[in-house]
Scaffold this active site. Structure first.
Site, PDB file in Angstrom:
ATOM      1  NE  ARG A  39       1.634  -7.692 -10.541  1.00  0.00           N
ATOM      2  CZ  ARG A  39       2.807  -7.336 -10.019  1.00  0.00           C
ATOM      3  NH1 ARG A  39       3.685  -8.260  -9.668  1.00  0.00           N
ATOM      4  NH2 ARG A  39       3.102  -6.076  -9.835  1.00  0.00           N
ATOM      5  CB  SER A 108      -6.134  -4.536  -5.932  1.00  0.00           C
ATOM      6  OG  SER A 108      -5.513  -5.677  -6.467  1.00  0.00           O
ATOM      7  CE  LYS A 137       0.359  -4.263  -8.132  1.00  0.00           C
ATOM      8  NZ  LYS A 137      -0.140  -2.896  -8.050  1.00  0.00           N
TER       9      LYS A 137
END
Length: 208
Positions: A39, A108, A137
């Site tokens: 990521r 997700s 996040k």
């Protein structure tokens, strides 16, 4: 070939505090992490590509699948095992058409409606959460809790991975929901001894 989603590591350079990303990931793989999501939000496409090539070599040496977060182009360019996308990324159905039937696609979700949509439209697994509050996040949203996580797991036939705030103190609670694995960032990468943290997380997940 079935994928083991049990200890699903997601990279985040910010948590490493300047430590080397490759060394950190290798320590985590040695400790038992068995799936890696790369990521990267703040680097150029070329740098992401170069990083992904090197990371794929590393994960291949451990027999661990590499999944690219968000970037379908990078996933294709390096022939990664798969792609993970969220609600605001390229549409799931289009991602499946482009990636083909043999690649892993994760999706997700934060509620049952999204989970059912993901299963229907080609996701191989769901990342459900955030289960708990998380600092990893910024746009993660409100925690769904283990109750909603359990409902999602019981309502779909594809694997479900718990994401968001999962760590040493709540792994047992998450495991009781019946999900197929846990997605971890800070619980492993935020630890001074990454390999030992990965071993502890893996052991707790397996009930050792």
């Amino acid at each position: 070939m079935p994928v083991d989603y049990s200890v699903y590591l997601v990279t985040d350079r910010g948590i490493l505090g300047g430590r080397d990303l490759f060394k950190a990931v290798e320590h985590a793989l040695k400790g038992g992490a068995n799936l890696l999501q790369l990521r990267e939000k703040d680097i150029s496409s070329r740098d992401f590509y170069d990083l992904a090539v090197k990371m794929k070599d590393l994960t291949n040496s451990y027999g661990v699948p590499l999944v690219i977060n968000d970037r379908l182009d990078i996933a294709l360019a390096v022939d990664a095992a798969g792609l993970h996308i969220g609600q605001d990324d390229i549409p799931l159905r289009i991602a499946r058409e482009i990636m083909g039937p043999d690649k892993i696609i994760g999706y997700s979700v934060s509620n049952l409606e999204q989970a059912l949509f993901g299963e229907k439209n080609g996701a191989d697994y769901l990342g459900a959460g955030p289960v708990y509050a998380t600092g990893s996040k910024a746009d993660a949203g409100l925690p769904i809790g283990p109750g909603t996580l359990k409902t999602i797991k019981e309502s779909v036939s594809i694997p479900v991975v718990a994401i968001g705030g999962v760590g040493i103190t709540n792994i047992e609670e998450v495991r009781k929901t019946g999900v197929n694995g846990i997605s971890v960032i800070s619980a492993i990468l935020g630890n001074p001894d990454i390999e030992e943290a990965a071993k502890n997380i893996t052991g707790l997940w397996r009930g050792i």
